[in-house]
Design an enzyme around this catalytic site. Structure first.
Site, PDB file in Angstrom:
ATOM      1  CB  ILE A   8      -0.953   0.051   1.228  1.00 39.49           C
ATOM      2  CG1 ILE A   8      -1.633  -1.163   1.269  1.00 39.49           C
ATOM      3  CG2 ILE A   8      -1.941   1.366   1.217  1.00 39.49           C
ATOM      4  CD1 ILE A   8      -2.302  -1.648   2.679  1.00 39.49           C
ATOM      5  CG  ASN A  39       7.430   9.276  -0.883  1.00 35.36           C
ATOM      6  OD1 ASN A  39       7.852  10.403  -0.983  1.00 35.36           O
ATOM      7  ND2 ASN A  39       7.650   8.864   0.400  1.00 35.36           N
ATOM      8  N   GLY A  76       0.230   6.519   6.757  1.00 40.80           N
ATOM      9  CA  GLY A  76      -0.072   7.292   8.154  1.00 40.80           C
ATOM     10  C   GLY A  76      -0.578   6.250   9.057  1.00 40.80           C
ATOM     11  CB  CYS A 136       7.717  10.112   6.451  1.00 40.50           C
ATOM     12  SG  CYS A 136       8.926   8.835   5.720  1.00 40.50           S
TER      13      CYS A 136
HETATM   14  P1  NAD Z   1      -2.285   7.951   3.981  1.00 42.49           P
HETATM   15  O1  NAD Z   1      -2.273   7.179   5.234  1.00 42.49           O
HETATM   16  O2  NAD Z   1      -3.591   9.068   3.608  1.00 42.49           O
HETATM   17  O3  NAD Z   1      -2.404   7.002   2.768  1.00 42.49           O
HETATM   18  C1  NAD Z   1      -1.486   5.969   2.618  1.00 42.49           C
HETATM   19  C2  NAD Z   1      -2.001   4.563   1.806  1.00 42.49           C
HETATM   20  O4  NAD Z   1      -2.941   4.011   2.785  1.00 42.49           O
HETATM   21  C3  NAD Z   1      -2.914   5.210   0.642  1.00 42.49           C
HETATM   22  O5  NAD Z   1      -2.760   4.098  -0.521  1.00 42.49           O
HETATM   23  C4  NAD Z   1      -4.221   4.941   1.439  1.00 42.49           C
HETATM   24  O6  NAD Z   1      -5.361   4.838   0.469  1.00 42.49           O
HETATM   25  C5  NAD Z   1      -4.419   3.805   2.073  1.00 42.49           C
HETATM   26  N1  NAD Z   1      -4.703   3.692   3.430  1.00 42.49           N
HETATM   27  C6  NAD Z   1      -5.262   4.908   4.393  1.00 42.49           C
HETATM   28  N2  NAD Z   1      -5.949   4.539   5.485  1.00 42.49           N
HETATM   29  C7  NAD Z   1      -6.233   3.284   4.905  1.00 42.49           C
HETATM   30  C8  NAD Z   1      -7.044   2.284   5.958  1.00 42.49           C
HETATM   31  N3  NAD Z   1      -7.515   2.352   7.157  1.00 42.49           N
HETATM   32  N4  NAD Z   1      -7.096   0.832   5.339  1.00 42.49           N
HETATM   33  C9  NAD Z   1      -6.395   0.761   4.255  1.00 42.49           C
HETATM   34  N5  NAD Z   1      -5.699   1.512   3.390  1.00 42.49           N
HETATM   35  C10 NAD Z   1      -5.607   2.897   3.741  1.00 42.49           C
HETATM   36  O7  NAD Z   1      -1.009   8.779   3.768  1.00 42.49           O
HETATM   37  P2  NAD Z   1      -0.690   9.753   2.792  1.00 42.49           P
HETATM   38  O8  NAD Z   1      -1.077  11.033   3.156  1.00 42.49           O
HETATM   39  O9  NAD Z   1      -0.774   9.398   1.282  1.00 42.49           O
HETATM   40  O10 NAD Z   1       1.161   9.758   3.224  1.00 42.49           O
HETATM   41  C11 NAD Z   1       1.671  10.566   4.136  1.00 42.49           C
HETATM   42  C12 NAD Z   1       1.684   9.804   5.429  1.00 42.49           C
HETATM   43  O11 NAD Z   1       2.364   8.823   5.137  1.00 42.49           O
HETATM   44  C13 NAD Z   1       2.474  10.682   6.652  1.00 42.49           C
HETATM   45  O12 NAD Z   1       1.727  10.228   7.675  1.00 42.49           O
HETATM   46  C14 NAD Z   1       3.891  10.204   6.267  1.00 42.49           C
HETATM   47  O13 NAD Z   1       4.677  10.294   7.452  1.00 42.49           O
HETATM   48  C15 NAD Z   1       3.531   8.677   5.890  1.00 42.49           C
HETATM   49  N6  NAD Z   1       4.780   8.081   5.295  1.00 42.49           N
HETATM   50  C16 NAD Z   1       5.548   7.182   5.984  1.00 42.49           C
HETATM   51  C17 NAD Z   1       6.515   6.576   5.148  1.00 42.49           C
HETATM   52  C18 NAD Z   1       7.638   5.768   5.976  1.00 42.49           C
HETATM   53  O14 NAD Z   1       8.529   5.257   5.375  1.00 42.49           O
HETATM   54  N7  NAD Z   1       7.582   5.674   7.206  1.00 42.49           N
HETATM   55  C19 NAD Z   1       7.090   7.023   4.067  1.00 42.49           C
HETATM   56  C20 NAD Z   1       5.848   7.915   3.215  1.00 42.49           C
HETATM   57  C21 NAD Z   1       4.798   8.528   3.846  1.00 42.49           C
END
Ligand code: NAD
Length: 463
Positions: free
Chosen positions: A133, A138, A218, A269
């Site tokens: 996912i 990115n 997230g 992040c």
């Molecule tokens: P997001 O959490 O909104 O979405 C990320 C992915 O998860 C998407 O594909 C979304 O469709 C899916 N998703 C979200 N909630 C879900 C759920 N309950 N069930 C199933 N799928 C779900 O995040 P975003 O806004 O796209 O990205 C930013 C966030 O991601 C920030 O919090 C950032 O810190 C984090 N991030 C972490 C890393 C890392 O390597 N630790 C890398 C990039 C981004």
């Protein structure tokens, strides 16, 4: 990179149409109508890959890298346009390092025990099909580094990209499949669906043919994969503090912090999200940050006005500001500045929402502390147990050591910008999936394997 909404919509529609038309003609670019077909195809492809040599896997990942290098500009442009977030020129850097610095099969070094009782090998075997996912922040970078690492480890991948970034993610999937087939690999080793939805992610998370999940995003998605009952890697949110003490090279710290915080408009992040600075050097640090592209907000009423725009009434982040340029954000509170302004800074109380929330926009609050000890304590508190990233500018080895030990982040950068932690101007390989919550750290091929022991009793010990 603030295109008019209608321009963005038009470009997005054109790419979507291009993808749709091309996928229906060629059945090997990995894009399917529904999740069931995407999983079945990946399952079949993984069976083929399993019977291929490590050398073939290396050839495949080399071909992926070579093909993607031809499309860095296109993927970066589309990523910025489709999501309306980040900076094209920084996405070029991010995509390039993901291609060039993600390790392949060389990451799978076997372990060994030899002795009187014989020889035991520790080997890394694939999981099978991995459901990955990916985030909006990115959109191609994650697809690139996950694909290279997961395939090097012998797996197939089914992607569930963010609904606001899937054209970019799917375009990367398409190029990756083209490269795999050209290198003699199985078709549809990396798959996704034309239009992702929450239902399709749910299908993927609970499908019996999916052996492992890898969530980059997230807290919601990390919790979801960890509750799935499958082996899961969770790469979640961060709130990286940067501590500056009185021994630091303040000129360099000012420049590094502005560069790290403004990289891709603070979407990564790992990017600096708040500054904690020892009082006696705070003014000089602010002076140097301003010298390198920071704009200081001093008027309390304006800071309050900005806060009211950054957060919605229910306290959630206003997504219209996420990943936007600093000059655009300032214009929304009536301040016009030159586009060379990269970051908005302000002094803030340690409990201010700008300090404690992960904003993902170039707004950088600064909190004063009396000394490094207080700074370490506060930095640990602000990092909030996320175990993600922290940065420290200091020449005092005791301070650097104490902070690294106490904060327990997956990445700890000393005397450099945060992005040095993922191999941009720092040593080490690159990944865009940094798994703090589940402990794999900076993921690589090895993270996507099963550890196996192979024991030969009573032989092959030649000591
Ligand atoms: P997001 O959490 O909104 O979405 C990320 C992915 O998860 C998407 O594909 C979304 O469709 C899916 N998703 C979200 N909630 C879900 C759920 N309950 N069930 C199933 N799928 C779900 O995040 P975003 O806004 O796209 O990205 C930013 C966030 O991601 C920030 O919090 C950032 O810190 C984090 N991030 C972490 C890393 C890392 O390597 N630790 C890398 C990039 C981004």
């Amino acid at each position: 990179m603030n295109l008019e909404q209608n321009q963005i919509a038009l470009i997005t529609k054109m790419v979507a149409e291009k993808l749709m038309s091309e996928t229906s003609e060629t059945a090997c670019d990995g894009i399917f109508d529904n999740m069931e077909d995407a999983i079945q195809a990946a399952y079949k492809a993984q069976k083929e890959l399993f019977n291929m040599s490590l050398e073939s896997r290396k050839k495949i990942t080399n071909a992926i890298k070579a093909e993607l290098l031809l499309h860095v500009e296109e993927l970066s442009k589309l990523g910025a346009e489709e999501t309306g977030m980040g900076r094209y020129e920084d996405k070029v850097i991010k995509n390039t390092v993901a291609i060039e610095k993600t390790p392949s099969v060389e990451d799978l070094m076997a372990g060994v025990f030899t002795g009187d009782d014989g020889l035991t090998l520790l080997e890394y075997s694939p999981f099978g099909v991995i459901g990955a996912i990916s985030p909006s922040t990115n959109p191609s970078e994650t697809v690139i580094c996950n694909s290279i690492g997961m395939i090097a480890a012998g797996n197939a991948v089914v992607f569930a990209p963010h609904p606001g970034a899937y054209n970019t993610s799917n375009l990367a999937v398409k190029y990756i499949n083209k490269a795999i087939v050209s290198a003699g690999g199985p078709k549809n080793l990396v798959t996704a669906i034309k239009k992702p939805s929450m239902e399709s992610v749910d299908t993927m998370m609970h499908h019996p043919l999916v052996n492992m999940l890898c969530a980059t995003g997230g807290p919601g998605v990390v919790k979801a994969v960890l509750s799935s009952g499958k082996k899961a890697i969770g790469a979640g949110a961060g709130n990286p503090p940067v501590l500056v003490d009185e021994t630091a090279d303040i000129e360099k710290a000012g420049k590094d912090i502005v560069n790290g915080c403004s990289f891709d408009n603070n979407l990564p992040c790992i990017a600096e999200k708040e500054v904690v600075v020892v009082d006696e050097v705070a003014d000089y640090l602010i002076f140097n940050m301003k010298k390198h592209g920071a704009y200081e907000l001093k008027d309390a009423a304006l800071i309050h006005k900005l806060e009211a725009r950054v957060f919605n009434e229910n306290g959630s982040l206003n997504r219209d500001f996420v990943g936007k340029n600093a000059d655009y954000i300032l214009s929304q509170i009536g301040i016009q500045v030159d586009p060379s302004i990269k970051v908005i800074i302000m002094e803030a109380d340690r409990n201010h929402p700008f300090v404690v929330e992960e904003l993902m926009m170039p707004i950088l609050p600064i909190v004063r502390v009396k000394d490094a000890a207080e700074g370490i304590e506060l930095s640990c508190k602000l990092e909030n147990g996320l175990r993600h990233t922290a940065i420290c500018h200091s020449k005092n080895i005791d301070v650097l050591t104490e902070m690294a030990h106490r904060i327990q982040t997956t990445i700890f950068v000393k005397n450099g910008p945060s992005y040095a932690g993922i191999g941009v101007g720092g040593e080490g390989y690159t990944t865009f999936t940094i798994a703090g919550p589940t402990g794999e750290g900076l993921t690589s091929a090895k993270s996507f394997t099963r550890r196996r022991r192979c024991v030969l009793v009573g032989g092959f010990n030649i000591k």
